[in-house]
Structures are given as structure tokens and as C-alpha cells.
Design an enzyme around this catalytic site. Sequence first.
Site, PDB file in Angstrom:
ATOM      1  CG  ASP A   9      -1.906   1.072   1.303  1.00 18.33           C
ATOM      2  OD1 ASP A   9      -1.948   1.892   0.365  1.00 18.33           O
ATOM      3  OD2 ASP A   9      -2.661   1.121   2.291  1.00 18.33           O
ATOM      4  CG  ASP A 104      -3.013   3.602  -2.712  1.00 13.28           C
ATOM      5  OD1 ASP A 104      -4.075   2.951  -2.748  1.00 13.28           O
ATOM      6  OD2 ASP A 104      -2.661   4.249  -1.717  1.00 13.28           O
ATOM      7  CD  GLU A 105      -5.166  -0.979  -0.436  1.00 10.77           C
ATOM      8  OE1 GLU A 105      -5.313  -1.947   0.312  1.00 10.77           O
ATOM      9  OE2 GLU A 105      -6.060  -0.149  -0.672  1.00 10.77           O
TER      10      GLU A 105
HETATM   11 MG    MG Z   1      -2.367   4.026   0.359  1.00  6.74          MG
END
Ligand code: MG
Length: 396
Positions: A9, A104-105
Amino acid sequence: MPRKILHLDLDAFFCAVEEKSDPSLRNKAFATGGSREGRGVVTSCSYAARKYGIHSAMPMAQALRLYPDLIIVHGHFMEYRSYSKLVMRILKNLTPVVEQISIDEAFLDVSDLPSESKRIASDLQMQIYSSLGLPSSIGGASNKLVAKIATNIAKSTHTGNTYPMAIKIIPAGKEKEFLAPLPVKEMWGIGPKSDEFLNKLGIQTIRDILNFPKITLDKHFGKFADDLIRRAKGVDSRLVRDHEGIKSVSNERTFFENIREEKQLLGQIKELSEKVGKRLRKKGLAGRTIRIKIRWHGFETHTRQLTLGQATNHDSVIFSAAKELFFSIWKTGKPVRLIGIGVSKLGEDIHQLSLFNQSYIREDNLLEAIDMINKRYGDHTIRKGMKIRSDHSWKD
Ligand SMILES: [Mg+2]
């Protein structure tokens, strides 16, 4: 052999990107999203801002009440998207088994790599930081559920103005022990409402779920009780899956007579969005790309699509996006023969245990944030930012 799963993350992703283009923001309390007038929501906030209790998805007005000097930065979606792609490329270089779950993961299955998870994680973190200047945190475990919670815990125990760049690996066999003392809200899929409900039953920690009479859990959670217990033990057999191979879920409708009335057309789009949303939920999927297909009076067909930051299977999110796309091609009064709505870039619906229907709060907020940008910068901005693409070859 237990599997080696990593969950990565990026740390305050949007803020980290903004800092790259404006280094004077470093160590300052700032947030992206919303507006100075306090409308909209926080889409990302710096660690310095978090000290005041500000967090993402919070209404900007509330964030400003908590810290009136908060710096608000207008987000740059195009840049976020291109950095996201670069990060995913690095992950796919490490292992082909990558499942992106948001901008974003991602999960990675690194079972086939010889090194220990901790080593793989720190090398990966350094590689992303040195090549792109983006900080990230990584959780590792024998399954997705525990890896994701490990990341969250590692991040949440971080203090200070800097990015956490945390790594937390839970050894195989220690999953249950790791989860036991955590508050139930840390359980992946337990949202605020479920948390409140469990608390009312006297369940505060994940351990409490396991000590609770099974018969009472069954009564309250029905078929989800077993799932809840399994997760509380840290058991999760889901594979890291690259969903790119799965085609879209879509529905289309050809009209008996061409429709030219805006209200009627929107009614059709709404119904189709609901159908698609329902089918996605039934399959346990959610998608990030929303498409509309329109056939005019003749056979000329157009499609447009946009990609959201986060996967959705929520009717109203699909509808809002489809509506936006519709108005980007339709001119008042133009007769329409066929409309199709599709959702692609599918992944597992990971947000909820499906105990309650409230997994969509963040998506609604995200959409609200998109609306805000539209209001401020005109429709052109968001179309560009959201990558609406004309594609004449869309077939189901
Ligand atoms: Mg994040």
C-alpha cells in the site's frame, strides 16, 4: 508449504505525488481533494495533517475545523494514474501473480521466490522508493486477509510527520495470535456499522468473536457467521488473482422505438446500471472501468469509458459514471436505438464481509470528490483526468 503473500500500500499516495512536484509541501499539514470553502472530501492527507485527526474520506469542512491552517492541494489524477501504472509494473517484474485492488494497493504472491518475505518486502520497498520516489508499506502473511491487516496495523502504529514505510510480516502459524487482540474494526470487511453492531453485542476484539456463542453469531449473521469465524482465526484461502483476464459484466437494451427524451434515456441508463451492479455483487466482483455503448438511429455505435480510482459494484456509482459518459456523447433530442452499460477491470469485491450493505461509503465520497473537481474546473478536466476513451470496437 505455507504461501508467501505480500500486500503493498503506497503511503499517502496522492500527497506523495504532490510533494514530488512541490517539495515545499514536505512535512507540512496538507490534503488533496475538496476545496477551501470546505466542500467535498479529503482524498489523501499528509502525515503531518493526520496528527490533527484528519484522515482520507473525511469531509473537507470537518478537516478544516480540526486544523484551520490545513493546506489544500488540488489533485492531479492523471499523474496519480501514471505513477500507479509504474508501481504495478515494478510489482509485475517481481512476480506475475499480482492483484491490484485499488490505485495504490496490490497483493503479490511471492511463494516461488527463494528469499524470505521480509527481505523481498524491503527490497521491493527500496526499489519503488529509489526509482519513483514513492514511499510504501508492506504487510506479509500466509494469506491475503492477514497480509492486508498487517499493513494497516504497521501503518497505524506509525507516528511523526514522515511516511511510515513500514513492513510487518506475520509468520505462518501466528495468524490467529496476531489478530486476537486487535479491535474488531481492524478485521478486513468490518465497516463502521458492523463495528458498532458487534460492539453492542459485547464483541470488542477479534478474540471476542471466537469466544462468542456460535448460536448467537448464527442468529445475527446467518450464513456469514462461519465466514466471520474463519476470518477471526486468520484463515483465508483466496488466491491472489490477476482479474484482467475476466471480461466485463454488461447489459444492453435495444429499444422498440428510438428514444429521444432525456428523462426516458436516463431512466434506461439507471435500470441498466442497477442490473449490472446487481450481477457484479452476485458474483462477488467489483470493477474500476465503466463503459457506455450507444447506438444511434442507424447502426453507428459509440462507446466511451472512464476508470475510477477504486473498484465499485454500487448502482449509484455506476449510474453517475454512465450518466457522465452519456452526456459526453449525446446531444439533446438525438434519437437512440440501443444503450449498453458495462463494468470491466474486475476484481474481487474486497471491501465487505457482506454482513451489511455499507461498503460504499468511500466510493460515494470518491465520486463526490470527482464531482467537486468537475464543478471547479469544468467537465473537460475530469474527462481528461479520468481517461475517457472512445472505443468503437467494444463488443460483449
Ligand atoms: Mg495508500
